[in-house]
Design a protein around this motif. Structure first.
Motif, PDB file in Angstrom:
ATOM      1  N   UNK A   1       0.818  -1.211   0.000  1.00  0.00           N
ATOM      2  CA  UNK A   1       0.000   0.000   0.000  1.00  0.00           C
ATOM      3  C   UNK A   1       0.856   1.267   0.000  1.00  0.00           C
ATOM      4  N   UNK A   2       2.019   1.200   0.666  1.00  0.00           N
ATOM      5  CA  UNK A   2       2.889   2.398   0.749  1.00  0.00           C
ATOM      6  C   UNK A   2       3.463   2.792  -0.611  1.00  0.00           C
ATOM      7  N   UNK A   3       4.031   1.857  -1.432  1.00  0.00           N
ATOM      8  CA  UNK A   3       4.560   2.234  -2.757  1.00  0.00           C
ATOM      9  C   UNK A   3       3.463   2.772  -3.661  1.00  0.00           C
ATOM     10  N   UNK A   4       2.260   2.353  -3.636  1.00  0.00           N
ATOM     11  CA  UNK A   4       1.170   2.824  -4.485  1.00  0.00           C
ATOM     12  C   UNK A   4       0.835   4.274  -4.199  1.00  0.00           C
ATOM     13  N   UNK A   5       0.851   4.630  -2.918  1.00  0.00           N
ATOM     14  CA  UNK A   5       0.600   6.029  -2.546  1.00  0.00           C
ATOM     15  C   UNK A   5       1.691   6.933  -3.087  1.00  0.00           C
ATOM     16  N   UNK A   6       2.932   6.424  -2.999  1.00  0.00           N
ATOM     17  CA  UNK A   6       4.056   7.229  -3.530  1.00  0.00           C
ATOM     18  C   UNK A   6       3.950   7.400  -5.039  1.00  0.00           C
ATOM     19  N   UNK A   7       3.529   6.361  -5.710  1.00  0.00           N
ATOM     20  CA  UNK A   7       3.392   6.412  -7.172  1.00  0.00           C
ATOM     21  C   UNK A   7       2.316   7.424  -7.562  1.00  0.00           C
ATOM     22  N   UNK A   8       1.216   7.374  -6.807  1.00  0.00           N
ATOM     23  CA  UNK A   8       0.150   8.325  -7.105  1.00  0.00           C
ATOM     24  C   UNK A   8       0.600   9.772  -6.868  1.00  0.00           C
ATOM     25  N   UNK A   9       1.339   9.969  -5.753  1.00  0.00           N
ATOM     26  CA  UNK A   9       1.851  11.320  -5.455  1.00  0.00           C
ATOM     27  C   UNK A   9       2.818  11.794  -6.539  1.00  0.00           C
ATOM     28  N   UNK A  10       3.687  10.863  -6.950  1.00  0.00           N
ATOM     29  CA  UNK A  10       4.672  11.217  -7.984  1.00  0.00           C
ATOM     30  C   UNK A  10       3.984  11.520  -9.303  1.00  0.00           C
ATOM     31  N   UNK A  11       2.943  10.716  -9.574  1.00  0.00           N
ATOM     32  CA  UNK A  11       2.195  10.941 -10.804  1.00  0.00           C
ATOM     33  C   UNK A  11       1.528  12.320 -10.789  1.00  0.00           C
TER      34      UNK A  11
END
Length: 259
Positions: free
Chosen positions: A27-37
């Protein structure tokens, strides 16, 4: 509870723990990906804005460039036009300068000519019938004085010399009468003078009792007989427009026959 059942429960508990652990980790990497996106989208939007701004600036610069090019072409045409005008003016100035130089050369020839013309005029007056002799001599003196004046142009001097010649020429075509003085036997006598061009020049006393004719060969006045008194009186009146023009008898010297 049997040992098998306990092992199953422990295994199930461990499996659940691992599953929860795995879900938390993923769940943590997905949030980062969304933020980066999201950040990338924001940066892309900013970049697009900069691109749009640069494009608009480039269009403005292109329009200014085209305007400058048009102005440059117009200026070139105008400058070419001005250059042609300048070239024409330079040609006119060169022509004027050439004429001025020519005038200076002409003046060098005209000035001596005018002095010779004045000398010739003076000699002519001395040898001519003495019609208005005082005025004519004074005119020659004025011309000589005029030649020495720096405030009078050469052209004006030349004009006045020619005018004097024209006046002399007119004396030969006029019928005129005026009062003057004759020196007779050492005395000055006031008389009426009449001339028909240069053909006849006569004088008559104011009392109309005596008359004289000018003999240019002898350079002297010759007394006339009484038969000329009335005709000369009539001639004087005609010249002054006091009588109608008519045929009269005047003392005309006959031309000599060449031998």
């Amino acid at each position: 509870m049997s040992r098998v059942s306990k092992k199953s429960l422990i295994a199930s508990a461990l499996a659940g723990a691992f599953a929860l652990s795995a879900m938390s980790v993923s769940a943590e990497p997905l949030s980062d990906v969304q933020a980066e996106s999201g950040r990338i989208h924001k940066e892309a939007a900013k970049s697009q804005q900069k691109i749009d701004s640069l494009y608009e600036q480039s269009q403005d610069l292109l329009a200014e460039y085209r305007e400058v090019v048009d102005q440059t072409e117009n200026l070139k045409v105008y400058n070419d036009h001005l250059q042609r005008l300048v070239n024409d003016q330079n040609a006119v100035l060169a022509s004027l300068q050439k004429q001025i130089d020519g005038i200076e050369d002409t003046k060098q020839g005209v000035v001596p000519l005018m002095y010779r013309m004045i000398d010739t005029l003076e000699q002519f007056i001395q040898l001519d019938v003495p019609i208005l002799i005082k005025d004519r001599k004074e005119r020659v003196e004025r011309l000589r004085e005029l030649m020495g004046r720096s405030d009078v142009t050469t052209s004006e001097k030349y004009r006045q010399v020619l005018e004097a010649y024209q006046i002399e020429n007119d004396y030969g075509n006029k019928i005129a009468s005026y009062q003057g003085e004759l020196e007779l036997d050492g005395n000055n006598v006031t008389v009426d003078l009449f001339h028909l061009g240069r053909v006849v020049f006569v004088a008559q006393s104011l009392d109309q009792k005596s008359a004289w004719v000018w003999d240019n060969d002898a350079r002297a006045w010759q007394e006339l007989g009484d038969e000329y008194l009335n005709p000369i009186t009539q001639a004087i009146r005609m010249a002054r427009k006091q009588a109608a023009v008519d045929l009269i008898k005047l003392p005309v010297k006959a031309a000599e026959i060449a031998q």
